[in-house]
Write a protein that holds these residues in place. Structure first.
Motif, PDB file in Angstrom:
ATOM      1  N   PRO A  98       0.835  -1.206   0.000  1.00 32.85           N
ATOM      2  CA  PRO A  98       0.000   0.000   0.000  1.00 32.85           C
ATOM      3  C   PRO A  98       0.867   1.252   0.000  1.00 32.85           C
ATOM      4  N   ARG A  99       0.335   2.300  -0.611  1.00 34.37           N
ATOM      5  CA  ARG A  99       1.024   3.597  -0.683  1.00 34.37           C
ATOM      6  C   ARG A  99       2.382   3.509  -1.374  1.00 34.37           C
ATOM      7  N   ILE A 100       2.469   2.722  -2.412  1.00 32.43           N
ATOM      8  CA  ILE A 100       3.743   2.620  -3.131  1.00 32.43           C
ATOM      9  C   ILE A 100       4.097   3.970  -3.753  1.00 32.43           C
ATOM     10  N   MET A 101       5.356   4.305  -3.672  1.00 27.84           N
ATOM     11  CA  MET A 101       5.878   5.547  -4.255  1.00 27.84           C
ATOM     12  C   MET A 101       6.612   5.211  -5.546  1.00 27.84           C
ATOM     13  N   PRO A 102       6.625   6.122  -6.504  1.00 27.29           N
ATOM     14  CA  PRO A 102       7.465   5.921  -7.680  1.00 27.29           C
ATOM     15  C   PRO A 102       8.937   5.834  -7.251  1.00 27.29           C
ATOM     16  N   CYS A 103       9.709   5.011  -7.936  1.00 26.19           N
ATOM     17  CA  CYS A 103      11.141   4.908  -7.639  1.00 26.19           C
ATOM     18  C   CYS A 103      11.831   6.221  -8.041  1.00 26.19           C
ATOM     19  N   GLY A 104      13.081   6.368  -7.691  1.00 27.12           N
ATOM     20  CA  GLY A 104      13.815   7.592  -8.005  1.00 27.12           C
ATOM     21  C   GLY A 104      13.874   7.899  -9.487  1.00 27.12           C
ATOM     22  N   GLY A 105      14.133   6.875 -10.299  1.00 26.75           N
ATOM     23  CA  GLY A 105      14.186   7.090 -11.747  1.00 26.75           C
ATOM     24  C   GLY A 105      12.856   7.565 -12.298  1.00 26.75           C
ATOM     25  N   CYS A 106      11.768   6.982 -11.809  1.00 26.40           N
ATOM     26  CA  CYS A 106      10.444   7.400 -12.285  1.00 26.40           C
ATOM     27  C   CYS A 106      10.078   8.784 -11.781  1.00 26.40           C
ATOM     28  N   ARG A 107      10.558   9.139 -10.611  1.00 25.16           N
ATOM     29  CA  ARG A 107      10.302  10.499 -10.119  1.00 25.16           C
ATOM     30  C   ARG A 107      10.927  11.504 -11.085  1.00 25.16           C
ATOM     31  N   GLN A 108      12.145  11.219 -11.548  1.00 21.91           N
ATOM     32  CA  GLN A 108      12.781  12.121 -12.507  1.00 21.91           C
ATOM     33  C   GLN A 108      12.034  12.105 -13.838  1.00 21.91           C
ATOM     34  N   ARG A 109      11.664  10.922 -14.318  1.00 23.97           N
ATOM     35  CA  ARG A 109      10.934  10.832 -15.590  1.00 23.97           C
ATOM     36  C   ARG A 109       9.622  11.607 -15.503  1.00 23.97           C
ATOM     37  N   LEU A 110       8.868  11.397 -14.432  1.00 23.68           N
ATOM     38  CA  LEU A 110       7.602  12.102 -14.260  1.00 23.68           C
ATOM     39  C   LEU A 110       7.811  13.606 -14.179  1.00 23.68           C
ATOM     40  N   SER A 111       8.873  14.032 -13.486  1.00 19.98           N
ATOM     41  CA  SER A 111       9.107  15.469 -13.308  1.00 19.98           C
ATOM     42  C   SER A 111       9.322  16.196 -14.627  1.00 19.98           C
TER      43      SER A 111
ATOM     44  N   VAL B 184      -5.321   6.036  -0.941  1.00 19.05           N
ATOM     45  CA  VAL B 184      -5.092   6.068   0.500  1.00 19.05           C
ATOM     46  C   VAL B 184      -4.627   7.457   0.937  1.00 19.05           C
ATOM     47  N   GLU B 185      -3.810   8.076   0.086  1.00 15.87           N
ATOM     48  CA  GLU B 185      -3.253   9.383   0.427  1.00 15.87           C
ATOM     49  C   GLU B 185      -2.931  10.128  -0.861  1.00 15.87           C
ATOM     50  N   THR B 186      -3.109  11.436  -0.846  1.00 16.49           N
ATOM     51  CA  THR B 186      -2.754  12.283  -1.981  1.00 16.49           C
ATOM     52  C   THR B 186      -1.750  13.318  -1.499  1.00 16.49           C
ATOM     53  N   VAL B 187      -0.647  13.424  -2.248  1.00 22.48           N
ATOM     54  CA  VAL B 187       0.407  14.379  -1.888  1.00 22.48           C
ATOM     55  C   VAL B 187       0.794  15.181  -3.132  1.00 22.48           C
ATOM     56  N   PRO B 188       1.313  16.385  -2.943  1.00 19.50           N
ATOM     57  CA  PRO B 188       1.834  17.121  -4.101  1.00 19.50           C
ATOM     58  C   PRO B 188       3.062  16.390  -4.647  1.00 19.50           C
ATOM     59  N   PHE B 189       3.133  16.223  -5.951  1.00 17.53           N
ATOM     60  CA  PHE B 189       4.301  15.561  -6.533  1.00 17.53           C
ATOM     61  C   PHE B 189       5.580  16.279  -6.123  1.00 17.53           C
ATOM     62  N   SER B 190       5.532  17.606  -6.050  1.00 20.57           N
ATOM     63  CA  SER B 190       6.722  18.383  -5.698  1.00 20.57           C
ATOM     64  C   SER B 190       7.253  18.032  -4.311  1.00 20.57           C
ATOM     65  N   SER B 191       6.416  17.489  -3.433  1.00 20.30           N
ATOM     66  CA  SER B 191       6.877  17.143  -2.086  1.00 20.30           C
ATOM     67  C   SER B 191       7.718  15.877  -2.066  1.00 20.30           C
ATOM     68  N   ILE B 192       7.576  15.023  -3.072  1.00 19.80           N
ATOM     69  CA  ILE B 192       8.380  13.801  -3.088  1.00 19.80           C
ATOM     70  C   ILE B 192       9.597  13.922  -3.995  1.00 19.80           C
ATOM     71  N   PHE B 193       9.670  15.007  -4.754  1.00 20.21           N
ATOM     72  CA  PHE B 193      10.805  15.199  -5.654  1.00 20.21           C
ATOM     73  C   PHE B 193      11.042  16.687  -5.857  1.00 20.21           C
ATOM     74  N   PRO B 194      11.489  17.362  -4.810  1.00 20.43           N
ATOM     75  CA  PRO B 194      11.565  18.826  -4.848  1.00 20.43           C
ATOM     76  C   PRO B 194      12.704  19.402  -5.684  1.00 20.43           C
ATOM     77  N   ARG B 195      13.728  18.653  -5.966  1.00 19.16           N
ATOM     78  CA  ARG B 195      14.899  19.219  -6.660  1.00 19.16           C
ATOM     79  C   ARG B 195      15.301  18.384  -7.866  1.00 19.16           C
ATOM     80  N   ALA B 196      14.371  18.219  -8.761  1.00 24.09           N
ATOM     81  CA  ALA B 196      14.624  17.435  -9.972  1.00 24.09           C
ATOM     82  C   ALA B 196      15.604  18.156 -10.887  1.00 24.09           C
ATOM     83  N   PHE B 197      16.340  17.387 -11.662  1.00 21.15           N
ATOM     84  CA  PHE B 197      17.131  17.983 -12.736  1.00 21.15           C
ATOM     85  C   PHE B 197      16.162  18.622 -13.718  1.00 21.15           C
TER      86      PHE B 197
END
Length: 131
Positions: A81-94, A112-125
């Motif tokens: 439950p509440r799976i997060m995108p992996c680091g590589g996918c966070r960059q791809r999504l960003s 289950v929960e909604t969060v701003p995408f920017s909160s899980i990946f605030p400093r993307a390339f």
């Protein structure tokens, strides 16, 4: 399409996952700012872990359909439950998310929960950081 329908698209994608090595099916669905929805599942191969993630598959569908800006993402895994995108996918999504994109963390029953995408990946390339 409601958040529940976005979740349903992610869950339907998860049910199509090809995960014979990890036995960890994942589904993702993304909604663009035009309302278009693209879903994807993880796809593994014998050179595990050289497969690709559900989010990557969904983004590939979006790009092949003409692109867009992602404003919502739903991710679901059968065994976490509440799976997060992996680091590589966070960059791809960003690369494609809007500034206010939402990430819906799901279990197999729904969001289950909604969060701003920017909160899980605030400093993307980004393009500026490569200049």
């Amino acid at each position: 399409m409601s958040t529940d329908e976005l979740f349903a698209a992610a869950k339907a994608a998860m049910e199509r996952a090809y995960a014979p090595y990890s036995r960890f099916p994942v589904g993702a669905a993304i909604r663009t700012d035009t309302g278009a929805v693209y879903a994807g599942c993880n796809i593994e191969n014998a050179s595990y872990p050289e497969g690709w993630c559900a989010e990557t598959t969904a983004l590939g569908h979006m790009v092949m359909a003409g692109g867009g800006r992602v404003c919502e993402i739903a991710v679901v895994a059968e065994k976490m439950p509440r799976i997060m995108p992996c680091g590589g996918c966070r960059q791809r999504l960003s690369e494609f998310t809007t500034a206010d994109a939402k990430l819906h963390l799901c279990d197999t029953e729904g969001v289950v929960e909604t969060v701003p995408f920017s909160s899980i990946f605030p400093r993307a390339f980004d393009l500026e950081s490569r200049a």
